[in-house]
Design an enzyme around this catalytic site. Structure first.
Site, PDB file in Angstrom:
ATOM      1  N   ASP A 132      -5.085  -3.659   4.529  1.00 44.38           N
ATOM      2  CA  ASP A 132      -5.639  -3.246   5.814  1.00 44.38           C
ATOM      3  C   ASP A 132      -7.152  -3.374   5.889  1.00 44.38           C
ATOM      4  O   ASP A 132      -7.715  -3.540   6.941  1.00 44.38           O
ATOM      5  CB  ASP A 132      -5.195  -1.816   6.150  1.00 44.38           C
ATOM      6  N   ASP A 135       0.864  -1.188   0.000  1.00 44.01           N
ATOM      7  CA  ASP A 135       0.000   0.000   0.000  1.00 44.01           C
ATOM      8  C   ASP A 135       0.890   1.223   0.000  1.00 44.01           C
ATOM      9  O   ASP A 135       2.059   1.134   0.352  1.00 44.01           O
ATOM     10  CB  ASP A 135      -0.751   0.084   1.337  1.00 44.01           C
ATOM     11  N   ASP A 142      -9.590  -6.762   1.859  1.00 44.96           N
ATOM     12  CA  ASP A 142      -8.246  -7.193   1.451  1.00 44.96           C
ATOM     13  C   ASP A 142      -7.974  -8.633   1.859  1.00 44.96           C
ATOM     14  O   ASP A 142      -6.985  -9.225   1.426  1.00 44.96           O
ATOM     15  CB  ASP A 142      -7.168  -6.296   2.087  1.00 44.96           C
TER      16      ASP A 142
HETATM   17  P1  ATP Z   1      -3.580   2.931   0.036  1.00 41.81           P
HETATM   18  O1  ATP Z   1      -4.367   1.876  -0.638  1.00 41.81           O
HETATM   19  O2  ATP Z   1      -2.207   3.075  -0.472  1.00 41.81           O
HETATM   20  O3  ATP Z   1      -3.648   2.908   1.527  1.00 41.81           O
HETATM   21  P2  ATP Z   1      -5.281   5.211   0.017  1.00 41.81           P
HETATM   22  O4  ATP Z   1      -5.305   5.303   1.489  1.00 41.81           O
HETATM   23  O5  ATP Z   1      -5.012   6.449  -0.723  1.00 41.81           O
HETATM   24  O6  ATP Z   1      -4.230   4.248  -0.512  1.00 41.81           O
HETATM   25  P3  ATP Z   1      -8.065   4.741   0.058  1.00 41.81           P
HETATM   26  O7  ATP Z   1      -8.089   4.931   1.528  1.00 41.81           O
HETATM   27  O8  ATP Z   1      -8.836   3.657  -0.554  1.00 41.81           O
HETATM   28  O9  ATP Z   1      -6.621   4.549  -0.476  1.00 41.81           O
HETATM   29  O10 ATP Z   1      -8.507   6.131  -0.575  1.00 41.81           O
HETATM   30  C1  ATP Z   1      -8.802   6.257  -1.926  1.00 41.81           C
HETATM   31  C2  ATP Z   1      -9.265   7.654  -2.223  1.00 41.81           C
HETATM   32  O11 ATP Z   1     -10.454   7.934  -1.501  1.00 41.81           O
HETATM   33  C3  ATP Z   1      -8.288   8.732  -1.823  1.00 41.81           C
HETATM   34  O12 ATP Z   1      -7.402   9.011  -2.862  1.00 41.81           O
HETATM   35  C4  ATP Z   1      -9.170   9.907  -1.543  1.00 41.81           C
HETATM   36  O13 ATP Z   1      -9.446  10.601  -2.730  1.00 41.81           O
HETATM   37  C5  ATP Z   1     -10.453   9.267  -1.054  1.00 41.81           C
HETATM   38  N1  ATP Z   1     -10.540   9.288   0.411  1.00 41.81           N
HETATM   39  C6  ATP Z   1      -9.644   8.797   1.284  1.00 41.81           C
HETATM   40  N2  ATP Z   1     -10.067   8.959   2.544  1.00 41.81           N
HETATM   41  C7  ATP Z   1     -11.261   9.554   2.490  1.00 41.81           C
HETATM   42  C8  ATP Z   1     -12.224   9.978   3.460  1.00 41.81           C
HETATM   43  N3  ATP Z   1     -12.034   9.804   4.764  1.00 41.81           N
HETATM   44  N4  ATP Z   1     -13.337  10.555   3.023  1.00 41.81           N
HETATM   45  C9  ATP Z   1     -13.554  10.714   1.725  1.00 41.81           C
HETATM   46  N5  ATP Z   1     -12.702  10.345   0.766  1.00 41.81           N
HETATM   47  C10 ATP Z   1     -11.562   9.772   1.118  1.00 41.81           C
END
Ligand code: ATP
Length: 914
Positions: free
Chosen positions: A639, A335, A643
């Site tokens: 996480d 990730d 997954d």
């Molecule tokens: P990784 O998979 O590397 O952990 P990540 O944390 O960026 O990546 P996600 O948490 O799935 O992946 O987030 C994907 C997208 O969703 C982000 O790029 C953001 O645009 C949006 N996002 C993340 N957190 C929030 C939130 N709390 N509320 C609304 N949108 C969110």
């Protein structure tokens, strides 16, 4: 409230209204007060199931004898007793018992070490106490506590649910039914089967989606899980595939030993015309010599020490075989957020329809300025900014907190960054939340990538705030906010803005607004799918972890490919990837692109591309499968609750200890206590080291046995007196096993451990190289020992002294060989080769003392038939030890030369096959 009232309640709480349960437990949605909770903890005990029973101590002791090698020793003890050789029989029996005692304590230590490591995985839960939510150890829960559940959680106790939102729970653990059950919070009639109690959530079951709150009705052994006496944690067997291979090898070895001993006897009787008793004693000596009694215990302890060392480096092993697989990993799929980056988010840019605003300040400190070029301003000056900040603050579950001058956030770091932005814009958190109370929520999930909240102001106006991934939100918006007005949206413009922010490595979130009727009390997907107004974008920075940059480089030198598989935007992922050294900053693929690929094409793309963005859990699963199909051994991080399939499928599933859901932890082989990519790389390094150390123990112990057995066979074949007696051999085996061999378990990683390619998992532990080295060293030991024995006899010293000299030669040979074996192929005559493992140095000190005792202490004469030797003999003994060291070092030198020329011709058996 007394205990029986409580027990009565927890049997029937599913039949009554939640309110009634709350009342009878003297609690409410705001939870218990701390004082009351600690009183109840005293009364009901901690929320823990009785630990799974390990083997009892007696069993563990007896099991030490259950080993074919030991059986052979016991039989020889009995026969020697029948033949009247009481001392031999007694010493063999004593050695068997001492060996069992050592094995018993070492295994006990190993088991305790593993238990301690499992204990580090104690589950957490979200509790409401004193009216505030907080994360707490599930063990501290008491009846009456209010628990908040969300997808990915493991239900920490039996709960009567009083508020639910799309809550679905997998109750397979209790009911065997794998389809998740939708919870309604409604009571059902008495006697309803467990799977139909829609108002309850049971301890140990898994929340697959939605949210809910419930009050604890039963904890620990009083829960349904406790009652059916299901053990959550299975007892880990202290073994791995390689150790099982060694067990099989042990059985073969015993068989061979018995056959060779038999042949030796026949040879002795027929050719040498020795008596039956004499040849039998020689055969016993030979069997005793060849049996590596100490080896199984040494291998187990090596494994346990390695696992402990991994835990110290924040990689907690849940399933032992993973230790071995780690050393073979060829690809790590990680990730991005929080693992490769720091997960300390700060809003750096806000894009409004006409303006790009830079935000200053670091971390979660809410002090900072907003500027557009040279012009700085506050929210007052810019109503569009104020509205965007309000949306960001209200569509948000995080809270900002100041502790001793340090600003921290409770909740998701992305949301924390938005709370900080709102503060910089000038909005006050509590006041805004009071003025515009939230009526309902669609929580953020990685699958739909947005969050929506419904609010009503005190005049009754309803409105919806939505924030999420821009691609998702732009599709929901028909209009955009422009200087206080809503005008038709210019999608093209916003796409450009998103791209511009993402290219700077910023994580981009879009924020939108919609209206709701005053009477609307819930918010659902259909309320937000269309017709929203876009307020703007925020760009959030999340710097890469410095140590991750180093770890990625280390992986490259170790022949391990690192791939980033993230939910974030492709341009952001590429930019961060480039900073970390993953990918080339240009090539990337997105989840939707992957969806469209045929399996054969995917096979090629999965290997060629290193950055995958906007991926779904299904994409992760397909990528793991494709990489495995291409022959890779894959470690995959995860996480989220979804997954789990990819984590299970990967060769090494890695879950996040801090931000990971309980579901992902259960599916993983390893849990990272610090969520840090570098810890995976450390674990790989340790995995390689453990494998090396297992190999070194085998390489050390087996030649000792080979040398002793060889000396006896030589005596019979060439017809001279036994140079070492059976009991003396047992002495040597015992003392070297507990000192020299054991020290190898503490061997630090070799310097080049991360410079060689991953080990081929199909390669047998006893590779041709190992067999060669064992035979080679055995032969030198035979030559040294027999040579010294003959030399002493020629000097006319008594037979007993010549034997003691032979024994000391053997031990001295092993002392010198220990230093050689510490490096499999690289030279040992370096400072680190000689003193790099302090335990080995101590072990040498101890064994020298033991040998002096053996040689000169009078009682030893009785048990081992010893007699003192003179200074001359010692000098020769030392000389033989040195010769062994020089010869083995020379062998290594030749091997290194061969390897170099083989690899330059491209026909390597690489170092990894060692
Ligand atoms: P990784 O998979 O590397 O952990 P990540 O944390 O960026 O990546 P996600 O948490 O799935 O992946 O987030 C994907 C997208 O969703 C982000 O790029 C953001 O645009 C949006 N996002 C993340 N957190 C929030 C939130 N709390 N509320 C609304 N949108 C969110």
């Amino acid at each position: 409230m007394n205990k029986s009232a409580m027990l009565k309640l927890d049997v029937e709480s599913y039949t009554v209204a939640a309110q009634e349960v709350l009342e009878s437990l003297e609690t409410g949605p705001e939870g218990l007060r701390d004082e009351e909770a600690s009183r109840r903890l005293q009364e009901y005990g901690s929320n823990r199931l009785p630990a799974p029973r390990r083997r009892s101590a007696t069993m563990r002791f007896l099991v030490q004898f259950h080993n074919i090698l030991i059986y052979i020793l016991l039989i020889t003890a009995i026969i020697t007793a029948i033949l009247g050789h009481w001392v031999d029989s007694g010493v063999i029996a004593a050695v068997v018992i001492i060996n069992a005692v050592i094995g018993f304590f070492q295994e006990g230590k190993a088991e305790r070490a593993l238990d301690a490591i499992q204990g580090m995985l104690s589950p957490q839960c979200m509790v409401v106490r004193n009216g505030r939510r907080r994360v707490m150890a599930a063990e501290a829960l008491v009846p009456g506590d209010v628990v908040f559940l969300q997808s990915g959680d493991k239900v920490p106790a039996d709960l009567r649910l009083f508020s639910v939102k799309e809550l679905r729970i997998d109750e397979a653990l209790l009911t065997g039914e794998s389809a998740p059950v939708g919870k309604t919070g409604e009571p059902v009639s008495s006697g309803a089967p467990l799977g139909e109690r829609f108002g309850m959530a049971y301890s140990g079951t898994l929340v697959t989606s939605g949210q809910g709150s419930g009050v604890v009705t039963a904890t620990g052994a009083n829960t349904e899980l406790g009652r059916i006496n299901a053990m959550l944690a299975e007892v880990q067997l202290l073994t791995t595939p390689l150790l099982r291979q060694m067990e099989v090898f042990g059985r073969w070895l015993s068989f061979t030993i018995v056959v060779i001993a038999g042949l030796t006897m026949i040879f002795g009787i027929l050719v040498r015309e020795l008596s039956l008793a004499e040849t039998f004693l020689a055969a016993v000596g030979m069997a005793v010599a060849a049996i590596p009694e100490g080896l199984p215990a040494i291998l187990t302890i090596t494994l346990a020490i390695g696992v402990q060392r991994m835990a110290r480096r924040n990689a907690i092993i849940r399933r032992l075989p993973a230790v071995e697989t780690l050393g073979s990993v060829t690809t790590i799929c990680s990730d991005k957020t929080g693992t490769l980056t720091r997960n300390e988010m700060t809003v750096a840019t806000v894009a409004l329809s006409e303006r790009m605003i830079e935000v200053t300040g670091v971390g979660y400190d809410p002090h900072g300025a907003l500027c557009d070029g040279d012009q700085s301003f506050t929210g007052e000056d810019e109503p569009d900014l104020l509205e965007l900040a309000r949306a960001a603050l209200l569509c948000n579950d995080a809270e900002l907190e100041e502790k001793a001058g340090q600003w921290t956030i409770n909740g998701d770091p992305t949301e924390g960054a938005l709370v900080v932005l709102a503060a910089k814009v000038g909005l006050e958190e509590t006041r805004q939340r009071r003025e515009f109370p939230r009526t309902d929520t669609i929580p953020f999930e990685s699958e739909h990538r947005f969050m929506a909240t419904l609010h009503h102001d005190h005049a009754g106006h309803g409105f919806i705030y939505v924030k999420g991934a821009p691609e998702r939100l732009l599709g929901m918006c028909a209009r955009q906010r422009h200087e206080g007005d809503d005008v038709p949206i210019n999608i093209e413009h916003w796409h450009q803005q998103v791209e511009a922010l993402a290219q700077r490595g910023q994580r981009v979130l879009a924020i939108a607004f919609g209206t709701a009727r005053p009477e609307q009390k819930t918010v659902d997907f259909h309320h937000v799918e269309t017709g929203l107004t876009l307020l703007g974008l925020v760009g959030i920075i999340d710097p890469p972890r410095e140590e991750a940059v180093r770890s990625v480089a280390l992986c490259q030198s170790a022949g391990i490919r690192v791939k980033m598989i993230t939910g974030d935007h492709a341009a952001t992922a590429r930019a961060i990837g480039a900073q970390l050294g993953i990918g080339d900053g240009r090539a990337s693929m997105t989840g939707p692109e992957l969806d469209g690929l045929a399996d054969e094409v995917l096979l090629e793309r999965a290997q060629a591309v290193d950055v995958f963005a906007r991926t779904s859990p299904e994409n992760k699963l397909r990528l793991v499968k494709a990489l495995q199909q291409a022959g890779h051994i894959v470690a995959m991080t995860g996480d989220g609750v979804n997954d789990a399939p990819a984590l299970k499928r990967a060769d090494v599933g890695v879950a996040m200890g801090q931000k990971g859901t309980e579901v992902s932890k259960e599916a993983a082989e390893i849990v990272l206590a610090d969520d840090n990519f570098s810890s995976i790389v450390e674990a790989v390094k340790e995995g390689r080291t453990i494998h090396d150390n297992l190999k070194k123990s085998i390489l050390f112990i087996l030649p000792t046995n080979g040398g002793q057995a060889g000396a006896i066979i030589a005596a019979i074949v060439f017809g001279f007196v036994l140079p070492i007696t059976a009991v003396q051999i047992l002495w040597v085996n015992m003392v070297t096993a507990v000192t020299l061999a054991l020290s190898l378990a503490f061997e630090p990683p070799e310097e080049n451990v991360m410079e060689r390619p991953p080990r081929d998992p199909r390669e047998p532990l006893l590779s041709p190289f190992l067999i060669w080295r064992i035979t080679f060293v055995s032969l030198i030991l035979v030559a040294g020992t027999v040579g010294m024995f003959q030399w002493e006899l020629h000097r006319d010293v008594p037979l007993e002294s010549a034997r003691v000299a032979a024994v000391n030669t053997l031990v001295m040979g092993q002392i010198f060989y220990l230093f050689s074996v510490r490096h499999l192929t690289s030279p040992s005559y370096t400072p680190s080769g000689l003193a790099g493992n302090p335990i080995a140095v101590i072990a040498v000190g101890v064994i020298v003392l033991l040998q002096l005792l053996f040689t000169y202490a009078p009682p030893m004469e009785h048990f081992f038939g010893t007699a003192p030797i003179d200074g001359q003999a010692w000098i020769r003994i030392l000389g033989v030890g040195m010769v062994i060291f020089v010869v083995v070092e020379f062998e290594k030198f030749v091997l290194r030369q061969n390897e170099r020329s083989a690899s330059s011709r491209g026909t390597l058996p690489s170092q990894s096959s060692r």
